[in-house]
Scaffold this motif. Structure first.
Motif, PDB file in Angstrom:
ATOM      1  N   PRO A 310      25.276 -31.537  10.558  1.00 43.19           N
ATOM      2  CA  PRO A 310      24.176 -31.671  11.343  1.00 43.19           C
ATOM      3  C   PRO A 310      24.193 -33.048  12.271  1.00 43.19           C
ATOM      4  N   ASP A 311      24.874 -34.135  12.011  1.00 42.48           N
ATOM      5  CA  ASP A 311      25.379 -35.074  12.825  1.00 42.48           C
ATOM      6  C   ASP A 311      26.325 -35.136  13.847  1.00 42.48           C
ATOM      7  N   TYR A 312      26.646 -33.823  14.356  1.00 44.94           N
ATOM      8  CA  TYR A 312      27.888 -33.614  14.983  1.00 44.94           C
ATOM      9  C   TYR A 312      27.919 -34.415  16.170  1.00 44.94           C
ATOM     10  N   LEU A 314      27.411 -37.122  16.653  1.00 41.96           N
ATOM     11  CA  LEU A 314      28.111 -38.606  16.633  1.00 41.96           C
ATOM     12  C   LEU A 314      29.521 -38.760  16.696  1.00 41.96           C
ATOM     13  N   TYR A 315      30.075 -37.545  16.476  1.00 36.58           N
ATOM     14  CA  TYR A 315      31.638 -37.547  16.585  1.00 36.58           C
ATOM     15  C   TYR A 315      32.164 -36.571  17.588  1.00 36.58           C
ATOM     16  N   SER A 316      33.531 -37.078  18.185  1.00 37.50           N
ATOM     17  CA  SER A 316      34.054 -36.354  19.180  1.00 37.50           C
ATOM     18  C   SER A 316      34.324 -34.861  18.573  1.00 37.50           C
ATOM     19  N   ASP A 317      34.646 -34.008  19.425  1.00 33.31           N
ATOM     20  CA  ASP A 317      34.908 -32.801  19.078  1.00 33.31           C
ATOM     21  C   ASP A 317      36.004 -32.571  18.180  1.00 33.31           C
ATOM     22  N   HIS A 318      37.091 -33.196  18.295  1.00 34.72           N
ATOM     23  CA  HIS A 318      38.438 -32.967  17.330  1.00 34.72           C
ATOM     24  C   HIS A 318      38.665 -34.535  16.915  1.00 34.72           C
ATOM     25  N   TYR A 319      39.230 -34.616  15.715  1.00 32.50           N
ATOM     26  CA  TYR A 319      39.670 -35.713  15.119  1.00 32.50           C
ATOM     27  C   TYR A 319      40.855 -36.663  15.947  1.00 32.50           C
ATOM     28  N   TYR A 320      41.766 -35.825  16.644  1.00 31.06           N
ATOM     29  CA  TYR A 320      42.636 -36.231  17.438  1.00 31.06           C
ATOM     30  C   TYR A 320      42.476 -36.613  18.973  1.00 31.06           C
ATOM     31  N   ASP A 321      40.979 -36.427  19.357  1.00 37.35           N
ATOM     32  CA  ASP A 321      40.811 -36.692  20.879  1.00 37.35           C
ATOM     33  C   ASP A 321      41.043 -37.943  21.182  1.00 37.35           C
ATOM     34  N   LYS A 322      41.600 -38.128  22.462  1.00 38.11           N
ATOM     35  CA  LYS A 322      42.155 -39.539  22.908  1.00 38.11           C
ATOM     36  C   LYS A 322      40.804 -40.071  23.274  1.00 38.11           C
ATOM     37  N   GLN A 323      40.125 -39.195  24.227  1.00 37.79           N
ATOM     38  CA  GLN A 323      38.857 -39.685  24.879  1.00 37.79           C
ATOM     39  C   GLN A 323      37.550 -38.923  23.996  1.00 37.79           C
ATOM     40  N   PRO A 326      32.367 -34.092  23.605  1.00 44.92           N
ATOM     41  CA  PRO A 326      31.186 -33.712  22.763  1.00 44.92           C
ATOM     42  C   PRO A 326      31.692 -32.297  22.434  1.00 44.92           C
ATOM     43  N   VAL A 327      31.079 -32.009  21.267  1.00 42.54           N
ATOM     44  CA  VAL A 327      31.520 -30.352  20.690  1.00 42.54           C
ATOM     45  C   VAL A 327      31.259 -29.540  21.910  1.00 42.54           C
ATOM     46  N   HIS A 328      32.209 -28.465  21.773  1.00 42.96           N
ATOM     47  CA  HIS A 328      31.965 -27.521  22.725  1.00 42.96           C
ATOM     48  C   HIS A 328      31.964 -26.144  22.119  1.00 42.96           C
TER      49      HIS A 328
END
Length: 357
Positions: A310-312, A314-323, A326-328
């Motif tokens: 539910p707190d998605y 707060l995080y980038s879409d993927h753990y390996y995103d360089k920048q 937001p979740v797509h």
């Protein structure tokens, strides 16, 4: 409001995509949902005293859970009767988009390894009574989690799509026992994540490859890869045999989800309101959702990492995103519904979901 207009535009666009893809529907369309399935009596591979499926009857999932649904399909499933039955359902939910010769290639999946999820469990030296699985999504929540060691300590590690490991081992681990993908999602991941060094499916002695078939391409690639023959037509065609899974991959390394299993997940676990809209024909559970639910139907214990919480935001879409991205959200999945399902399974004690908060 504008939402309805944009939804309408999306659904119109989806309709035009769909009508260009689909042959004209027959005048009497069979039941779209087809909530009746093949049954498989695959004996449990362990006698784990406290496994997930023993706990299901005490939860709100008791009614929807089928204990003898076939999770995997293999040589025995290809019969003319099954072809007639499954041709009614399109995409990942049947054999509607698959030529007879495509489905016929299931005939090469005729080893014990193709029909059992944990085909090497009997030889595993850990002496445990229970199969403990880590199921790893690619969510940004894993970035900085330092969960890698814990993930790798499970009996089996499931991964999906753009599972980039190099440089991220501290957070996500380095082992892959099962890699779940469709030919389409794998190719997209290779294109999209090339810049972070993702070159294709993980390759190791223990890695098995599980196709989520939603197209002829999946059956064709599976056959070509297991027989080391070139693909003569379609988007994967090449002069040489496909090399995605390593040069010396054998047929024992391949498994393929049964379309009844994916349709059952859509109908019972992820029956989204999208099924009432123009996108209903392209809607399916996400590849990660099929992987996690397959683990729940086969493992004794499941720890899930990198799935949406539910707190998605707060995080980038993927753990390996360089920048930070937001979740797509895509029109063919219902990620918010999947997120609620993970919470419900966690609260019911059927999985242990990694959450930061």
């Amino acid at each position: 409001g504008n939402d309805t207009e944009s939804d309408q535009a999306t659904s119109d666009k989806a309709k035009s995509i769909i009508s260009s893809l689909k042959p004209v529907a027959k005048p009497t369309e069979p039941d779209f949902f087809g909530d009746r399935y093949a049954t498989d009596d695959v004996p449990s591979q362990t006698n784990c005293p406290n496994n997930i499926r023993k706990h299901v009857p005490q939860t709100q999932f008791a009614e929807m859970f089928l204990h003898n649904i076939p999770v995997l399909q293999w040589a025995k499933h290809f019969t003319p009767e099954e072809y007639q039955r499954l041709r009614h359902y399109g995409g990942a939910h049947g054999w509607g988009g698959v030529s007879a010769e495509g489905v016929f290639s299931l005939g090469i999946l005729n080893t014990p390894a193709n029909r059992l999820m944990f085909d090497d469990w009997e030889n595993s030296a850990n002496g445990s009574k229970c199969i403990r699985c880590a199921v790893v999504g690619n969510g940004g929540i894993l970035n900085g989690s330092r969960k890698g060691k814990e993930i790798d300590e499970h009996d089996y590690v499931f991964r999906v799509n753009g599972a980039a490991l190099k440089g991220f081992e501290n957070d996500v681990g380095s082992r892959t026992s099962f890699y779940t993908f469709s030919t389409n999602t794998m190719r997209n991941s290779m294109r999209r994540y090339a810049r972070i060094g993702y070159r294709g499916p993980p390759i190791s002695k223990e890695t098995r490859y599980i196709f989520l078939p939603d197209h002829d391409r999946d059956y064709i690639l599976m056959k070509a890869a297991s027989t080391h023959t070139a693909i003569v037509k379609g988007p994967e065609r090449s002069k040489n045999p496909p090399a995605y899974f390593g040069k010396d991959v054998t047929v024992e390394k391949f498994k393929i989800y049964h379309p009844d299993f994916t349709r059952y997940l859509r109908n019972r676990f992820l029956h989204s309101r999208l099924l009432k809209t123009g996108t209903r024909r392209i809607y399916r559970p996400s590849t990660g959702a099929v992987m996690l639910l397959a683990a729940i139907h086969t493992c004794d214990q499941v720890d899930a990492y990198g799935f949406m919480t539910p707190d998605y935001r707060l995080y980038s879409d993927h753990y390996y995103d360089k920048q930070r991205h937001p979740v797509h959200f895509y029109a063919n999945h219902d990620m918010r519904m999947e997120m609620r399902l993970w919470q419900e399974l966690h609260n019911a004690g059927l999985i242990n979901l990694f959450m930061r908060q």
